[in-house]
Write a protein that holds these residues in place. Structure first.
Motif, PDB file in Angstrom:
ATOM      1  N   TRP A   1       4.534  -1.178   4.309  1.00 28.89           N
ATOM      2  CA  TRP A   1       5.956  -1.512   4.164  1.00 28.89           C
ATOM      3  C   TRP A   1       6.711  -0.402   3.438  1.00 28.89           C
ATOM      4  O   TRP A   1       7.814  -0.023   3.833  1.00 28.89           O
ATOM      5  CB  TRP A   1       6.137  -2.824   3.401  1.00 28.89           C
ATOM      6  CG  TRP A   1       5.980  -4.017   4.272  1.00 28.89           C
ATOM      7  CD1 TRP A   1       4.933  -4.893   4.261  1.00 28.89           C
ATOM      8  CD2 TRP A   1       6.880  -4.469   5.277  1.00 28.89           C
ATOM      9  NE1 TRP A   1       5.130  -5.854   5.217  1.00 28.89           N
ATOM     10  CE2 TRP A   1       6.328  -5.631   5.854  1.00 28.89           C
ATOM     11  CE3 TRP A   1       8.097  -4.008   5.759  1.00 28.89           C
ATOM     12  CZ2 TRP A   1       6.942  -6.323   6.876  1.00 28.89           C
ATOM     13  CZ3 TRP A   1       8.721  -4.718   6.777  1.00 28.89           C
ATOM     14  CH2 TRP A   1       8.142  -5.847   7.325  1.00 28.89           C
ATOM     15  N   THR A   2       6.115   0.108   2.370  1.00 26.89           N
ATOM     16  CA  THR A   2       6.778   1.157   1.605  1.00 26.89           C
ATOM     17  C   THR A   2       6.954   2.408   2.462  1.00 26.89           C
ATOM     18  O   THR A   2       8.017   3.031   2.454  1.00 26.89           O
ATOM     19  CB  THR A   2       5.972   1.489   0.339  1.00 26.89           C
ATOM     20  OG1 THR A   2       5.758   0.289  -0.403  1.00 26.89           O
ATOM     21  CG2 THR A   2       6.702   2.493  -0.539  1.00 26.89           C
ATOM     22  N   LEU A   3       5.941   2.760   3.219  1.00 25.65           N
ATOM     23  CA  LEU A   3       6.031   3.917   4.105  1.00 25.65           C
ATOM     24  C   LEU A   3       7.077   3.689   5.193  1.00 25.65           C
ATOM     25  O   LEU A   3       7.874   4.585   5.498  1.00 25.65           O
ATOM     26  CB  LEU A   3       4.660   4.206   4.718  1.00 25.65           C
ATOM     27  CG  LEU A   3       4.512   5.516   5.455  1.00 25.65           C
ATOM     28  CD1 LEU A   3       4.722   6.683   4.509  1.00 25.65           C
ATOM     29  CD2 LEU A   3       3.135   5.601   6.095  1.00 25.65           C
ATOM     30  N   LEU A   4       7.119   2.490   5.767  1.00 24.00           N
ATOM     31  CA  LEU A   4       8.100   2.175   6.807  1.00 24.00           C
ATOM     32  C   LEU A   4       9.524   2.234   6.266  1.00 24.00           C
ATOM     33  O   LEU A   4      10.413   2.832   6.889  1.00 24.00           O
ATOM     34  CB  LEU A   4       7.829   0.780   7.394  1.00 24.00           C
ATOM     35  CG  LEU A   4       8.812   0.302   8.457  1.00 24.00           C
ATOM     36  CD1 LEU A   4       8.689   1.155   9.715  1.00 24.00           C
ATOM     37  CD2 LEU A   4       8.577  -1.158   8.766  1.00 24.00           C
TER      38      LEU A   4
ATOM     39  N   ARG B   1      10.184   7.203  -1.534  1.00 19.23           N
ATOM     40  CA  ARG B   1       9.354   6.100  -1.035  1.00 19.23           C
ATOM     41  C   ARG B   1       8.161   6.611  -0.234  1.00 19.23           C
ATOM     42  O   ARG B   1       7.047   6.104  -0.380  1.00 19.23           O
ATOM     43  CB  ARG B   1      10.198   5.151  -0.195  1.00 19.23           C
ATOM     44  CG  ARG B   1      11.061   4.259  -1.030  1.00 19.23           C
ATOM     45  CD  ARG B   1      11.715   3.182  -0.184  1.00 19.23           C
ATOM     46  NE  ARG B   1      12.457   2.288  -1.034  1.00 19.23           N
ATOM     47  CZ  ARG B   1      13.750   2.064  -0.948  1.00 19.23           C
ATOM     48  NH1 ARG B   1      14.459   2.659  -0.005  1.00 19.23           N
ATOM     49  NH2 ARG B   1      14.352   1.235  -1.759  1.00 19.23           N
ATOM     50  N   VAL B   2       8.375   7.600   0.632  1.00 21.95           N
ATOM     51  CA  VAL B   2       7.271   8.124   1.432  1.00 21.95           C
ATOM     52  C   VAL B   2       6.232   8.785   0.535  1.00 21.95           C
ATOM     53  O   VAL B   2       5.029   8.523   0.661  1.00 21.95           O
ATOM     54  CB  VAL B   2       7.803   9.103   2.509  1.00 21.95           C
ATOM     55  CG1 VAL B   2       6.671   9.903   3.127  1.00 21.95           C
ATOM     56  CG2 VAL B   2       8.565   8.342   3.579  1.00 21.95           C
ATOM     57  N   VAL B   3       6.683   9.631  -0.378  1.00 21.74           N
ATOM     58  CA  VAL B   3       5.746  10.305  -1.289  1.00 21.74           C
ATOM     59  C   VAL B   3       5.042   9.266  -2.170  1.00 21.74           C
ATOM     60  O   VAL B   3       3.824   9.333  -2.369  1.00 21.74           O
ATOM     61  CB  VAL B   3       6.476  11.370  -2.140  1.00 21.74           C
ATOM     62  CG1 VAL B   3       5.594  11.890  -3.265  1.00 21.74           C
ATOM     63  CG2 VAL B   3       6.941  12.514  -1.254  1.00 21.74           C
ATOM     64  N   GLY B   4       5.798   8.286  -2.680  1.00 18.74           N
ATOM     65  CA  GLY B   4       5.187   7.246  -3.504  1.00 18.74           C
ATOM     66  C   GLY B   4       4.159   6.432  -2.743  1.00 18.74           C
ATOM     67  O   GLY B   4       3.086   6.111  -3.267  1.00 18.74           O
ATOM     68  N   ALA B   5       4.453   6.117  -1.495  1.00 23.96           N
ATOM     69  CA  ALA B   5       3.505   5.345  -0.693  1.00 23.96           C
ATOM     70  C   ALA B   5       2.227   6.127  -0.451  1.00 23.96           C
ATOM     71  O   ALA B   5       1.118   5.588  -0.556  1.00 23.96           O
ATOM     72  CB  ALA B   5       4.140   4.951   0.639  1.00 23.96           C
ATOM     73  N   VAL B   6       2.358   7.419  -0.141  1.00 26.81           N
ATOM     74  CA  VAL B   6       1.188   8.247   0.142  1.00 26.81           C
ATOM     75  C   VAL B   6       0.361   8.477  -1.121  1.00 26.81           C
ATOM     76  O   VAL B   6      -0.867   8.422  -1.089  1.00 26.81           O
ATOM     77  CB  VAL B   6       1.628   9.583   0.781  1.00 26.81           C
ATOM     78  CG1 VAL B   6       0.473  10.567   0.869  1.00 26.81           C
ATOM     79  CG2 VAL B   6       2.218   9.326   2.163  1.00 26.81           C
ATOM     80  N   VAL B   7       1.023   8.690  -2.260  1.00 26.05           N
ATOM     81  CA  VAL B   7       0.309   8.966  -3.502  1.00 26.05           C
ATOM     82  C   VAL B   7      -0.355   7.699  -4.049  1.00 26.05           C
ATOM     83  O   VAL B   7      -1.523   7.714  -4.423  1.00 26.05           O
ATOM     84  CB  VAL B   7       1.269   9.590  -4.549  1.00 26.05           C
ATOM     85  CG1 VAL B   7       0.626   9.642  -5.919  1.00 26.05           C
ATOM     86  CG2 VAL B   7       1.695  10.975  -4.104  1.00 26.05           C
ATOM     87  N   VAL B   8       0.391   6.578  -4.088  1.00 23.36           N
ATOM     88  CA  VAL B   8      -0.126   5.364  -4.717  1.00 23.36           C
ATOM     89  C   VAL B   8      -1.075   4.597  -3.796  1.00 23.36           C
ATOM     90  O   VAL B   8      -2.090   4.087  -4.233  1.00 23.36           O
ATOM     91  CB  VAL B   8       1.046   4.453  -5.173  1.00 23.36           C
ATOM     92  CG1 VAL B   8       0.537   3.132  -5.696  1.00 23.36           C
ATOM     93  CG2 VAL B   8       1.861   5.170  -6.229  1.00 23.36           C
ATOM     94  N   ARG B   9      -0.740   4.511  -2.525  1.00 22.71           N
ATOM     95  CA  ARG B   9      -1.521   3.752  -1.536  1.00 22.71           C
ATOM     96  C   ARG B   9      -1.829   2.341  -2.033  1.00 22.71           C
ATOM     97  O   ARG B   9      -2.969   1.890  -2.026  1.00 22.71           O
ATOM     98  CB  ARG B   9      -2.807   4.469  -1.178  1.00 22.71           C
ATOM     99  CG  ARG B   9      -2.577   5.749  -0.436  1.00 22.71           C
ATOM    100  CD  ARG B   9      -3.717   6.026   0.502  1.00 22.71           C
ATOM    101  NE  ARG B   9      -3.500   7.258   1.200  1.00 22.71           N
ATOM    102  CZ  ARG B   9      -3.217   7.324   2.482  1.00 22.71           C
ATOM    103  NH1 ARG B   9      -3.141   6.234   3.188  1.00 22.71           N
ATOM    104  NH2 ARG B   9      -3.033   8.470   3.048  1.00 22.71           N
TER     105      ARG B   9
END
Length: 191
Positions: free
Chosen positions: A131-134, A117-125
């Motif tokens: 919310w995804t990062l949290l 989720r963290v990697v996906g949030a940072v890559v996709v933005r």
């Protein structure tokens, strides 16, 4: 030929879909809150559910292997089904003895989900970046906490799974609610 009626119908279909996603999120939030109140019950329930899922999966796998007994993968199917059945029996018969193993499984689940989720949030933005990062950060934190208290009992497992349900539900609710809002804004501009 597509006209305003077709795009309105598609917008309404999307709006209903995002509404269902928000409703699913609300159900998960409610389940998480109930689980936090009854952590022992949530932990025992999650262990028993896991055991029964293994048993059911083993039975279905065995039936599938028998139905495809002429294939080259018959024995592989039988072995996998037997392993699922054996693991299910152990989990259902000895839920407290399997608490440590499920705690380790929970830690790995939370760490893996959080990392993705963290990697996906940072890559996709995307629009739900925060919310995804949290949720990803919270999953990582839960994984570390579970590892720190390993081996834990059913109460710890119930608490952590309930918190994961709560935050997953909040993420789905925010996505559904935000999606409905975006569809409404787009539909209003095209009307």
């Amino acid at each position: 030929m597509t006209g305003p009626t077709t795009s309105r119908g598609e917008a309404e279909r999307l709006r209903r879909g995002f509404g269902r996603l928000a409703a699913l999120g609300a159900v998960l939030v409610l389940a998480g809150l109930v689980g936090l109140v009854h952590t022992g019950l949530a932990g025992a329930t999650s262990m028993l559910l896991f055991g029964w899922l293994l048993l059911i999966g083993g039975l279905v796998g065995l039936l599938h292997a028998v139905q495809s007994r002429d294939s080259a993968f018959f024995w592989l199917g039988v072995v996998v089904a037997a392993l699922n059945l054996a693991a299910g029996i152990v989990v259902v018969r000895e839920p407290h003895a399997t608490a440590a193993a499920l705690t380790m499984f929970a830690a790995l689940l939370f760490l893996t989900a959080g990392l993705f989720r963290v990697v996906g949030a940072v890559v996709v933005r995307g629009p739900q970046f925060g919310w995804t990062l949290l949720v990803g950060a919270f999953d990582l934190m839960l994984g570390v906490l579970v590892l720190a208290s390993w081996p834990g009992g059913p109460r710890a497992i119930g608490c952590f799974f309930s918190l994961a349900l709560l935050f997953d539900g909040l993420g789905l609710f925010a996505t559904g609610f935000g999606g409905r809002r975006v569809v409404g804004l787009v539909a209003d501009r095209t009307a």
